[in-house]
Every structure is written in structure tokens, then in C-alpha cells.
Design a protein around this motif. Structure first.
Motif, PDB file in Angstrom:
ATOM      1  N   UNK A  31       0.833  -1.215   0.000  1.00 53.82           N
ATOM      2  CA  UNK A  31       0.000   0.000   0.000  1.00 53.82           C
ATOM      3  C   UNK A  31       0.861   1.256   0.000  1.00 53.82           C
ATOM      4  N   UNK A  32       1.932   1.258   0.770  1.00 56.71           N
ATOM      5  CA  UNK A  32       2.827   2.421   0.805  1.00 56.71           C
ATOM      6  C   UNK A  32       3.485   2.633  -0.556  1.00 56.71           C
ATOM      7  N   UNK A  33       3.914   1.549  -1.198  1.00 53.46           N
ATOM      8  CA  UNK A  33       4.522   1.681  -2.527  1.00 53.46           C
ATOM      9  C   UNK A  33       3.498   2.143  -3.565  1.00 53.46           C
ATOM     10  N   UNK A  34       2.254   1.669  -3.474  1.00 52.48           N
ATOM     11  CA  UNK A  34       1.210   2.114  -4.417  1.00 52.48           C
ATOM     12  C   UNK A  34       0.929   3.603  -4.259  1.00 52.48           C
ATOM     13  N   UNK A  35       0.816   4.048  -3.008  1.00 54.31           N
ATOM     14  CA  UNK A  35       0.582   5.479  -2.759  1.00 54.31           C
ATOM     15  C   UNK A  35       1.756   6.317  -3.263  1.00 54.31           C
ATOM     16  N   UNK A  36       2.954   5.819  -3.039  1.00 55.87           N
ATOM     17  CA  UNK A  36       4.138   6.527  -3.507  1.00 55.87           C
ATOM     18  C   UNK A  36       4.155   6.589  -5.028  1.00 55.87           C
ATOM     19  N   UNK A  37       3.837   5.471  -5.688  1.00 56.03           N
ATOM     20  CA  UNK A  37       3.793   5.456  -7.156  1.00 56.03           C
ATOM     21  C   UNK A  37       2.794   6.486  -7.670  1.00 56.03           C
ATOM     22  N   UNK A  38       1.689   6.670  -6.959  1.00 52.15           N
ATOM     23  CA  UNK A  38       0.696   7.667  -7.348  1.00 52.15           C
ATOM     24  C   UNK A  38       1.172   9.095  -7.195  1.00 52.15           C
ATOM     25  N   UNK A  39       2.218   9.294  -6.406  1.00 47.77           N
ATOM     26  CA  UNK A  39       2.779  10.635  -6.193  1.00 47.77           C
ATOM     27  C   UNK A  39       4.003  10.890  -7.067  1.00 47.77           C
ATOM     28  N   UNK A  40       4.295   9.952  -7.971  1.00 49.12           N
ATOM     29  CA  UNK A  40       5.489  10.056  -8.808  1.00 49.12           C
ATOM     30  C   UNK A  40       5.142  10.471 -10.231  1.00 49.12           C
ATOM     31  N   UNK A  41       5.938  11.421 -10.791  1.00 47.62           N
ATOM     32  CA  UNK A  41       5.855  11.728 -12.213  1.00 47.62           C
ATOM     33  C   UNK A  41       6.171  10.462 -13.006  1.00 47.62           C
TER      34      UNK A  41
END
Length: 161
Positions: A31-41
Motif C-alpha cells: 500500500x505504501x509503494x502504491x501510494x508513492x507510485x501515485x505521487x510520482x511523475x
């Protein structure tokens, strides 16, 4: 970090000081990696570190507490490590005298999970991310790895590098 309230994306995202080890469940890590991916260009990089899994039985599994004393402070960390679920626990106690003369006491319980490099790579993949580079980090002259440092991008980006 499992639910980032961000309204924009970034070219670089960092997560340091073994913060991800505090997520004790694989689903929370994903979940943390998915949220981070959503915040990445689209071409962004994620840079993070985790404690090397070998650190936990060697350091956290130590029977003797770590103690640091000084004129203005006392710090004690009693640790344990359960290999069956790879959970490390620490009780951090002590005190510090501030310049104002006030004494601050410390009493914190901490828990972390030892993740293997493969578990982290699999959790990244579940979030659409992949490592570009993984480095064992040796910050001290002791010669043993203490951290794994990851540089990651979106799946496909790593192959293009």
C-alpha cells in the motif's frame, strides 16, 4: 505513508531512516509503494533505504542492551528479535537535560520487520515499480552491511536504463 494526501506528483521521492521497516505487514508495504507510485511523475525516481535483514538477528537479537551515557543524558535500548515472524522490538528509555535545566524523559517502544531484498522487490512490483539499482550500504568501518538502498522507477523504466 499508506495513504498520502497529495494533489500533485514529484520527480523524486525519498523515504529514509528505515521508515519502511516499521510497516510490519506485507500488505501495508505494498500500500505504501502504491501510494508513492501515485505521487510520482512518469519518469520519477523513488529512493529509500531499509535495514539489511542480517542486522536484526545480529544487532536487535543482542542479549545486552545498548547504553550511552553522558553528562547531560542517558540512553538505553533493550532489543529482541523473533526469527519466526522477523519482528524486532526495542524499548528505548533514558533522559536528557535541556539547556533550560528541564529534564526530558524517554520511554518508547518500537517494532520493525526484517524484509528480504526479494520481498521488497515483489512488493514494489505489486505497485508497478521496479528497482533500477540496489546497493548494500556500509556506513560504519565495521565492514558489514547495515542498510539496503534502493533506487526505483516505474516498471519498464528500469529496463530502459
Amino acid at each position: 505513508m499508506r495513504a498520502l494526501p497529495l494533489r500533485r506528483t514529484f520527480a523524486r521521492v525519498t523515504c529514509l531512516y528505515d521508515s519502511l521497516n516499521h510497516l510490519k505487514d506485507r500488505n501495508d508495504l505494498v500500500a505504501a509503494f502504491r501510494e508513492t507510485a501515485g505521487a510520482m511523475d512518469r519518469d520519477a525516481l523513488l529512493l529509500f533505504d531499509v535495514n539489511h535483514p542480517d542486522v536484526y538477528p545480529a544487532i536487535w537479537g543482542n542479549d545486552q542492551p545498548f547504553i550511552a551515557d553522558g553528562n547531560n543524558f542517558h540512553l538505553e535500548m533493550a532489543t529482541s528479535y523473533r526469527s519466526r515472524d522477523r519482528i524486532a522490538q526495542a524499548m528505548v528509555t533514558g533522559w536528557a537535560d535541556l539547556p533550560s535545566g528541564q529534564r526530558v524523559t524517554i520511554r518508547e517502544r518500537r517494532e520493525q520487520r526484517a524484509y528480504s531484498e526479494r520481498e521488497i522487490i515483489n512488493a514494489l512490483a505489486a505497485a508497478g515499480l521496479a528497482p533500477i539499482e540496489v546497493t548494500e550500504f556500509v556506513p560504519y568501518a565495521e565492514g558489514s552491511s547495515v542498510k539496503l538502498f534502493f533506487v526505483c522507477g516505474r516498471v519498464g523504466m528500469a529496463a530502459a536504463e
